[in-house]
Design a protein around this motif. Structure first.
Motif, PDB file in Angstrom:
ATOM      1  N   UNK A 113       0.828  -1.192   0.000  1.00 35.17           N
ATOM      2  CA  UNK A 113       0.000   0.000   0.000  1.00 35.17           C
ATOM      3  C   UNK A 113       0.868   1.248   0.000  1.00 35.17           C
ATOM      4  N   UNK A 114       0.240   2.391   0.201  1.00 35.54           N
ATOM      5  CA  UNK A 114       0.958   3.651   0.175  1.00 35.54           C
ATOM      6  C   UNK A 114       1.648   3.963   1.480  1.00 35.54           C
ATOM      7  N   UNK A 115       2.457   3.043   1.970  1.00 35.65           N
ATOM      8  CA  UNK A 115       3.176   3.256   3.229  1.00 35.65           C
ATOM      9  C   UNK A 115       4.323   4.237   3.003  1.00 35.65           C
ATOM     10  N   UNK A 116       4.843   4.871   4.043  1.00 34.45           N
ATOM     11  CA  UNK A 116       5.942   5.819   3.866  1.00 34.45           C
ATOM     12  C   UNK A 116       7.140   5.194   3.166  1.00 34.45           C
ATOM     13  N   UNK A 117       7.793   5.978   2.332  1.00 31.37           N
ATOM     14  CA  UNK A 117       8.956   5.486   1.604  1.00 31.37           C
ATOM     15  C   UNK A 117      10.050   5.016   2.552  1.00 31.37           C
ATOM     16  N   UNK A 118      10.161   5.659   3.712  1.00 32.27           N
ATOM     17  CA  UNK A 118      11.149   5.262   4.716  1.00 32.27           C
ATOM     18  C   UNK A 118      10.988   3.793   5.089  1.00 32.27           C
ATOM     19  N   UNK A 119       9.743   3.370   5.280  1.00 27.77           N
ATOM     20  CA  UNK A 119       9.474   1.992   5.684  1.00 27.77           C
ATOM     21  C   UNK A 119       9.811   1.034   4.552  1.00 27.77           C
ATOM     22  N   UNK A 120       9.294   1.317   3.360  1.00 26.44           N
ATOM     23  CA  UNK A 120       9.480   0.387   2.245  1.00 26.44           C
ATOM     24  C   UNK A 120      10.945   0.209   1.883  1.00 26.44           C
ATOM     25  N   UNK A 121      11.653   1.308   1.649  1.00 31.75           N
ATOM     26  CA  UNK A 121      13.037   1.179   1.211  1.00 31.75           C
ATOM     27  C   UNK A 121      13.942   0.718   2.346  1.00 31.75           C
ATOM     28  N   UNK A 122      13.561   1.017   3.590  1.00 30.30           N
ATOM     29  CA  UNK A 122      14.309   0.493   4.721  1.00 30.30           C
ATOM     30  C   UNK A 122      14.192  -1.020   4.809  1.00 30.30           C
ATOM     31  N   UNK A 123      12.990  -1.545   4.598  1.00 32.97           N
ATOM     32  CA  UNK A 123      12.784  -2.991   4.674  1.00 32.97           C
ATOM     33  C   UNK A 123      13.462  -3.713   3.517  1.00 32.97           C
TER      34      UNK A 123
END
Length: 517
Positions: free
Chosen positions: A424-434
């Motif tokens: 979903x449209x989660x913060x970019x910080x979360x996605x690219x961090x994971x």
């Protein structure tokens, strides 16, 4: 490093919603033609009183009351109304909750956290900084199967309490916007000394638990002293079902008022009741569908082979056949709808150029294994279609279809050339961090690493925005994510259901202000 499956549950979702209700609807007789999903056509504010019954995809016997240990949509929805976070997200922006603000220290290597005064736990005791310290320790403990990712960024062993409503938290690296991290990962707060071995849970949320049976239902009553104001409904009943048809059935047969994340076939076929409507969470709350290419293995260690895949994908055909038209083609970037997302046109399909890149990179010499499971309905169908499209450009591709329980097994993911994914449209910080935390899903690129570090570490808004643009420039140019579609998130509701809100992801809506009109 193992993949945090609980957090990937929340990242990727567990939709069970792309297909599936047709058999039930046929069994129920002729349905009225659907006018198409709508935003709520009724009043948006619920009246006081009544019982709201909602059904979500459950996890069976594995469901539990630990907000850091549960992993199904119904667990997330229940946790969100029982426990509060320090900060929440709304339309991509950080909103204060149990915390009223943060003050970033010199060099962005620490922050001072100010807590809300007058908050009470469900047992009537006051909320204090010691509860936050305990929560930080509890969520990040090495004894947990999946410690909170916040522990990667903050040193919770060195938190200092200044007074009952103030504490200082050191960071392990520069963090320019710590409130975003606490909202996005998310930082639920549990009571000092809390444990979750039984069927009780004490939070500060809008509802307090009165009964819980894993895999079946939870009953909650309104917490009269909630700091954010009283919830409208007297009681909230959350039903747990694993089958998408059963969720639709529960609303059609008046066992529930609302069903989250329903099949697209329900929208296409319609429901035979003037009291019900299929709702959409809107364009800003769609779910991205696609694949992550493993750049640690041939052929996708070569950017030419990655570009060939992107050029080969027939995005519109996938939207029409897998999403039944309920969505739009994707542009290969994750987190559409999130702050800083780069809205650019999808790459134009070019089979001839894709064939040239395959030949130039020598990618045809390597078997391409794409790992998939029906984690969300549509993963397998879209992957099978991708395999055929890749064969058409000269790649020796095949789908590796496994069960959901083994889908994210780390060694198997690392051995595959690509893995089906959604977000979903989660913060970019979360996605690219994971993704960066697990090399088979990340992209080793110096410019990307530098830009990500600036985006995370800068306290300057303009610098952050530019850094996120740079991150996505790299990903769009030669990245390893292939997003073929942005799928609508649909629900089935009585027209009297009001106040359903999206905070984190639309598949797990916030029901603290929901009720009946």
């Amino acid at each position: 490093m193992s993949i945090n499956r609980r957090d990937l549950f929340r990242t990727a979702g567990m939709a069970l919603g792309v297909a599936g209700a047709g058999a039930f609807l046929s069994a129920c007789g002729t349905s009225a033609p659907a006018a198409g999903p709508v935003r709520n056509t009724g009043v948006t504010t619920a009246r006081p009183g009544g019982v709201l019954r909602a059904v979500f995809t459950g996890g069976g016997a594995a469901e539990n009351l630990d907000p850091f240990g549960s992993g199904s949509p119904v667990d997330f929805v229940r946790s969100d109304v029982v426990f509060d976070s320090l900060f929440t997200l709304h339309a991509g922006e950080v909103v204060p909750a149990l915390a009223t603000g943060v003050e970033v220290g010199p060099g962005a290597t620490s922050f001072t956290l100010k807590l809300r005064d007058g908050v009470k736990w469900h047992d009537g005791t006051p909320f204090t900084a010691q509860d936050v310290v305990y929560s930080f320790t509890y969520m990040s403990s090495a004894d947990r199967a999946y410690p909170s990712e916040l522990g990667r960024y903050f040193d919770f062993t060195a938190v200092q309490v200044r007074d009952p409503l103030t504490l200082v938290v050191p960071a392990r690296q520069p963090i320019g916007d710590p409130a975003l991290f606490l909202a996005a990962f998310p930082g639920k707060v549990v009571k000092n000394g809390a444990a979750f071995a039984g069927t009780t849970a004490i939070g500060t949320g809008a509802y307090q638990l009165t009964a819980f049976e894993a895999g079946r239902e939870a009953r909650l009553k309104r917490f009269e002293d909630h700091w954010g104001g009283k919830a409208p409904a007297d009681e909230l009943v959350l039903l747990s079902l694993t089958d998408p048809q059963a969720k639709v059935n529960a609303v059609v047969t008046d066992q529930a008022d609302y069903a989250g994340d329903i099949p697209f076939t329900t929208a296409k076929t319609g429901v035979a009741s003037a009291d019900l409507e299929v709702r959409t969470a809107g364009e800003a709350n769609r779910t991205a569908f696609g694949w992550v290419l493993n750049t640690t293995r041939a052929p996708f260690d070569d950017p030419r082979a990655r570009k060939a895949v992107r050029l080969a994908v027939d995005r519109q055909a996938l939207v029409d056949s897998v999403l039944l038209g309920y969505g739009v083609p994707g542009n290969d970037l994750l987190c559409a709808g999130a702050k800083y997302f780069s809205s650019r046109a999808p790459i134009t399909r070019n089979v001839d150029e894709a064939k040239r890149l395959v030949a130039e990179s020598g990618a045809a010499k390597t078997e391409v294994v794409i790992r998939t499971a029906e984690w969300e309905i549509g993963y397998n169908a879209s992957t099978q279609l991708l395999v055929e499209q890749l064969k058409a450009i000269g790649l020796n591709a095949r789908a590796e279809v496994v069960g959901p329980a083994e889908f994210f097994e780390p060694n198997a993911v690392a051995a595959a050339n690509a893995v089906a994914f959604s977000s979903g449209g989660i913060p970019l910080t979360v996605m690219y961090g994971r993704l960066s935390a697990y090399p088979p899903l990340g992209l080793a690129d110096e410019k990307l690493t530098a830009a990500f570090g600036t985006a995370v570490g800068s306290a300057d808004e303009a610098a952050r925005a530019q850094a996120w643009a740079d991150v996505q420039d790299v990903m769009f140019d030669h990245g390893n994510t292939v997003v073929w579609g942005q799928a609508d998130v649909l629900s089935l509701a009585r027209k009297t259901v009001a106040g359903v809100d999206v905070r984190d992801q639309p598949k797990y809506p916030y029901l603290g202000k929901a009720g009946l009109a």
